[in-house]
Write a protein that holds these residues in place. Structure first.
Motif, mmCIF file in Angstrom:
data_model
loop_
_atom_site.group_PDB
_atom_site.id
_atom_site.type_symbol
_atom_site.label_atom_id
_atom_site.label_comp_id
_atom_site.label_asym_id
_atom_site.label_seq_id
_atom_site.Cartn_x
_atom_site.Cartn_y
_atom_site.Cartn_z
ATOM 1 N N ALA A 148 48.880 34.315 32.287
ATOM 2 C CA ALA A 148 48.078 34.361 31.059
ATOM 3 C C ALA A 148 46.582 34.290 31.316
ATOM 4 O O ALA A 148 45.795 34.713 30.472
ATOM 5 N N CYS A 149 46.189 33.760 32.463
ATOM 6 C CA CYS A 149 44.761 33.506 32.718
ATOM 7 C C CYS A 149 43.939 34.781 32.536
ATOM 8 O O CYS A 149 44.213 35.813 33.143
ATOM 9 N N LEU A 150 42.925 34.698 31.690
ATOM 10 C CA LEU A 150 42.134 35.876 31.337
ATOM 11 C C LEU A 150 41.192 36.308 32.451
ATOM 12 O O LEU A 150 40.770 37.456 32.492
ATOM 13 N N THR A 151 40.819 35.380 33.312
ATOM 14 C CA THR A 151 39.748 35.687 34.253
ATOM 15 C C THR A 151 40.215 35.813 35.694
ATOM 16 O O THR A 151 39.437 36.191 36.558
ATOM 17 N N GLY A 152 41.468 35.449 35.956
ATOM 18 C CA GLY A 152 41.937 35.456 37.336
ATOM 19 C C GLY A 152 41.613 34.159 38.054
ATOM 20 O O GLY A 152 41.742 34.064 39.267
ATOM 21 N N ALA A 153 41.208 33.129 37.277
ATOM 22 C CA ALA A 153 40.865 31.843 37.903
ATOM 23 C C ALA A 153 42.105 31.111 38.402
ATOM 24 O O ALA A 153 42.041 30.367 39.367
ATOM 25 N N ILE A 154 43.225 31.302 37.719
ATOM 26 C CA ILE A 154 44.439 30.586 38.109
ATOM 27 C C ILE A 154 45.304 31.507 38.961
ATOM 28 O O ILE A 154 45.693 32.597 38.534
ATOM 29 N N THR A 155 45.570 31.063 40.173
ATOM 30 C CA THR A 155 46.396 31.857 41.079
ATOM 31 C C THR A 155 47.304 30.922 41.863
ATOM 32 O O THR A 155 47.115 29.710 41.854
ATOM 33 N N ARG A 156 48.274 31.517 42.553
ATOM 34 C CA ARG A 156 49.099 30.707 43.432
ATOM 35 C C ARG A 156 48.597 30.872 44.856
ATOM 36 O O ARG A 156 48.405 31.985 45.332
ATOM 37 N N ASP A 157 48.372 29.760 45.515
ATOM 38 C CA ASP A 157 47.981 29.785 46.916
ATOM 39 C C ASP A 157 49.213 30.183 47.734
ATOM 40 O O ASP A 157 50.239 29.508 47.687
ATOM 41 N N ILE A 158 49.095 31.290 48.449
ATOM 42 C CA ILE A 158 50.283 31.806 49.142
ATOM 43 C C ILE A 158 50.718 30.858 50.257
ATOM 44 O O ILE A 158 51.898 30.706 50.523
ATOM 45 N N GLU A 159 49.760 30.198 50.875
ATOM 46 C CA GLU A 159 50.090 29.272 51.963
ATOM 47 C C GLU A 159 50.901 28.074 51.474
ATOM 48 O O GLU A 159 51.929 27.744 52.040
ATOM 49 N N THR A 160 50.388 27.423 50.406
ATOM 50 C CA THR A 160 50.996 26.157 49.987
ATOM 51 C C THR A 160 51.941 26.301 48.799
ATOM 52 O O THR A 160 52.695 25.386 48.494
ATOM 53 N N GLY A 161 51.874 27.428 48.101
ATOM 54 C CA GLY A 161 52.689 27.596 46.902
ATOM 55 C C GLY A 161 52.085 26.929 45.678
ATOM 56 O O GLY A 161 52.601 27.041 44.573
ATOM 57 N N MET A 162 50.971 26.239 45.869
ATOM 58 C CA MET A 162 50.340 25.514 44.764
ATOM 59 C C MET A 162 49.603 26.454 43.818
ATOM 60 O O MET A 162 48.971 27.410 44.256
ATOM 61 N N ILE A 163 49.654 26.111 42.544
ATOM 62 C CA ILE A 163 48.861 26.843 41.562
ATOM 63 C C ILE A 163 47.490 26.177 41.499
ATOM 64 O O ILE A 163 47.395 24.963 41.315
ATOM 65 N N THR A 164 46.444 26.962 41.667
ATOM 66 C CA THR A 164 45.110 26.368 41.680
ATOM 67 C C THR A 164 44.189 27.022 40.643
ATOM 68 O O THR A 164 44.408 28.159 40.243
ATOM 69 N N VAL A 165 43.200 26.258 40.225
ATOM 70 C CA VAL A 165 42.203 26.778 39.285
ATOM 71 C C VAL A 165 40.881 26.946 40.035
ATOM 72 O O VAL A 165 40.362 25.981 40.591
ATOM 73 N N ASP A 166 40.375 28.144 40.057
ATOM 74 C CA ASP A 166 39.076 28.401 40.672
ATOM 75 C C ASP A 166 37.990 28.075 39.636
ATOM 76 O O ASP A 166 37.847 28.773 38.630
#
Ligand SMILES: Cc1cc2nc3c(=O)[nH]c(=O)nc-3n(C[C@H](O)[C@H](O)[C@H](O)COP(=O)(O)OP(=O)(O)OC[C@H]3O[C@@H](n4cnc5c(N)ncnc54)[C@H](O)[C@@H]3O)c2cc1C
Lengths: 437, 160
Positions: free
Chosen positions: B71-89
């Protein structure tokens, strides 16, 4: 005859829908060829952020939706600044404006929307703009630099109109919004919240005229805009006009083809059109709306991405149903935070409204037959997703509805089976491996 | 990937997970200073819910199908491929709250002061996050689970 390159996954449109699709395809198929075509010249950017660019808050680079090496990393070929002019459904070939032809195995139409521009006199005058692309925002920015004293008339008080108004005010441009209906943001907000926005817009110095339309844009002999005439004959002078009436599906490629179109492109639950192998998503498609229980246009970014994702998985052979979407909006215009989803006011007596209001907090739910069909939260929007997902999962809330608008609403406001389900997650591999006492 | 798991049956709803989460994310790592002296209180990314004798601590669980990312409009929220964690830029986040509207757990919060969205960040790479380390009853623990995109059971046998 020229050899035509055959692409496994051909994507038309490089925005929310197109990117949702390619990311999903790459999850399921690491090597199949992907080409993304767009008539816009930029790598994927966040369309809602064009207002931040115009406001001077972000540079063009800061609008990027994905990292700069996104296409390279995912082995995606791009053809930008080139328009698809024709679909040939007999041979699975598209024709580009440049004359190039591409053949596809699976095709995605993520062509989005085009701004609605009514056939009014003067719409081609210099200083008249729409506001849906980065190119539009750049053009308005240039114009303001050349004519810093120009006032603006914004036609349409919907999301795009209010969004451009906020940016223009930040650039110290004086703005008058002309809204045909009785109130601004009338599609996504109820009376109460739309009045809050109305007041905020006015407090920031813009004028709002409701209940009227622009019947004519007035331009001088050089073809430059100098004002507008309203349907009641009133004249407003201005140096620029932004037409922000809304968008409609961009259907130029599918009109007069076998692909079934209603208001947008009709798709099934796999986001496939009536022609096998051809998929559609986003603002151009009519996807399933779980509130209405039927396929509708829901032109918002999250649904475009999710529809694209669903299409991509299916294109790559992983049968997946679209989970459904509805109109959802989150606004922070003029510092007021509002989220809304579904039906924003009770359409008739068979619906019930539940409202909680205190200080700056306003929470409203719209219910029918025990199901939440709509919600608006303003002031305090934390945990709104707990309710949105009740709407999505069609949970009957009759027995606990009142607790949903209370301040301490949380997972424990829901029946035990529901909250347990929500908390369910992937189990640990080896049980406990760290707990420190 | 590593996940934080909750053992609802031993959670007494004391709220220390929230307190230590706040402290961890404060500019000073002293409880009194963080809570009483330096500007607005830091926000907790974990939330304790309690009703009758049921209580548990909720935070982002890095969903397999992360609606916030989609849903993130700006691409700020992604999943870190290394850790699997969802992060907010934070640079990219505009604080629009779209992610909050779709999160089924209500696990993303609005930081009104900084106009950003915040969520559990696993104490940014700590082996043991502060909430887990400071839970007096071991009602929180972390463990490895099969990471996203690997084959995982569709439904977990037990919610916790
Ligand atoms: C100012 C503004 C603010 C917005 N704010 C929000 C918001 O706050 N929240 C929200 O959810 N949504 C918002 N939206 C709506 C959101 O941007 C759209 O729903 C979303 O962009 C739809 O994505 P899409 O992929 O379907 O299509 P689009 O983003 O419209 O992209 C389609 C792309 O396909 C290209 N294309 C079309 N036809 C062709 C062709 N024949 N050949 C080559 N290329 C072609 C187009 O040029 C375009 O680049 C906003 C929109 C605007 C304009």
């Amino acid at each position: 005859m020229d050899k035509i390159e055959k692409i496994k996954y051909l994507i038309i449109g490089n925005s929310a829908g197109g990117i949702g699709a390619v990311e999903a395809i790459r999850e399921a198929d690491k090597t199949g060829t992907i080409t993304v075509v767009s008539d816009e010249p930029f790598p994927v950017y966040s369309r809602p952020l064009i207002s931040d660019f115009l406001a001077g808050k972000r540079t063009i680079d800061q609008l990027n939706y994905r990292a700069i090496d996104f296409y390279e990393q995912n082995d995606i070929k791009t053809i930008f600044g080139n328009r698809v002019t024709e679909l040939n459904l007999d041979d699975n070939i598209v024709l580009l404006e440049s004359g190039q032809k591409l053949a596809w195995d699976k095709l995605l139409l993520a062509t989005g929307g085009t701004p609605i521009v009514p056939p009014m006199e003067g719409r081609e005058a210099g200083g008249v703009f729409t506001f849906t692309t980065l190119a539009d925002a750049i053009a308005i920015d240039d114009y303001i630099r050349q004519k810093p004293d120009a006032n603006a008339v914004v036609i349409g008080g919907g999301l795009i109109g209010v969004s451009v108004t906020e940016s223009l005010l930040k650039r110290r441009v004086k703005v008058t919004i002309i809204e045909m209906k009785e109130r601004i943001l009338n599609v996504i907000l109820d009376n109460k919240t739309s009045y809050m926005e109305h007041k905020a817009v006015k407090d920031c110095g813009a004028d709002i005229i409701t209940g009227h339309t622009v019947s004519k844009i007035n331009s001088n002999t050089h073809g430059e805009v100098y004002g507008v005439t309203l349907d009641n004959g009133d004249v407003i002078s201005c140096g620029m006009v932004i037409i922000a009436i809304g968008v409609r599906p961009r259907l130029e490629l599918v009109n007069n083809t076998d692909i079934k179109v209603n208001r947008g492109i009709a798709v099934d639950k796999h986001m496939q059109t009536s022609v096998p192998g051809i998929y559609a998503c986003g603002d151009v498609a009519e996807a399933f709306d779980f509130i209405y229980g039927e396929n509708r246009l829901t032109p918002v970014w999250p649904n475009a991405y999710l529809g694209g994702r669903t299409a991509g998985l299916n294109m790559a052979g992983k049968a997946t149903d679209y989970p459904g979407g509805t109109n959802i909006n989150s606004m922070k215009y003029f510092g007021i935070y509002i989220v809304s989803a579904g039906t924003i006011s009770a359409p008739d007596k068979s619906y019930q409204e539940l409202i909680a209001e205190h200080n700056d907090v306003y929470k409203k739910l719209i219910l029918k037959d025990g199901l939440v069909t709509g919600m608006i939260f303003s002031g305090e929007v934390d945990r709104a997703g707990i309710i949105y997902n009740l709407m999505k999962d069609r949970v009957n809330v009759e027995s606990f509805k009142q607790s949903l608008i209370s301040d301490d609403m949380g997972l424990l406001s829901l029946p035990e089976t529901v909250w347990r389900n929500r908390l369910a997650t992937v189990p640990p591999v080896n049980g406990v491996d760290c707990a420190v006492s | 990937m590593r996940k934080i798991y909750i053992k609802e049956e031993v959670c007494i709803g004391c709220g220390l997970c929230e307190v230590y989460c706040q402290l961890q994310h404060a500019s000073v790592h002293d409880l009194i200073k963080a809570f009483k002296k330096r500007g607005p209180r830091p926000l907790a990314r974990a939330r304790v819910e309690a009703k009758g004798n049921i209580s548990f601590s909720v935070r982002c669980r890095n969903c397999e199908e992360p609606q916030c990312v989609y849903a993130c409009l700006t691409g700020a929220i992604t999943r870190d491929i290394e850790t699997g964690m969802i992060t907010v830029d934070e640079e990219k986040c505009i604080g629009c709250c779209t992610c909050m509207l779709v999160c089924p757990l209500g696990a993303i919060k609005q930081d009104k002061e900084h106009k950003k969205m915040i969520k559990c960040d696993f104490c940014q790479g700590e082996e043991t996050p502060a909430c887990v380390a400071n839970c007096p009853n071991e009602a929180l623990y972390c463990a490895e689970c099969d990471s996203v995109n690997k084959e995982v059971p569709a439904k977990s046998p037990s919610p916790f």
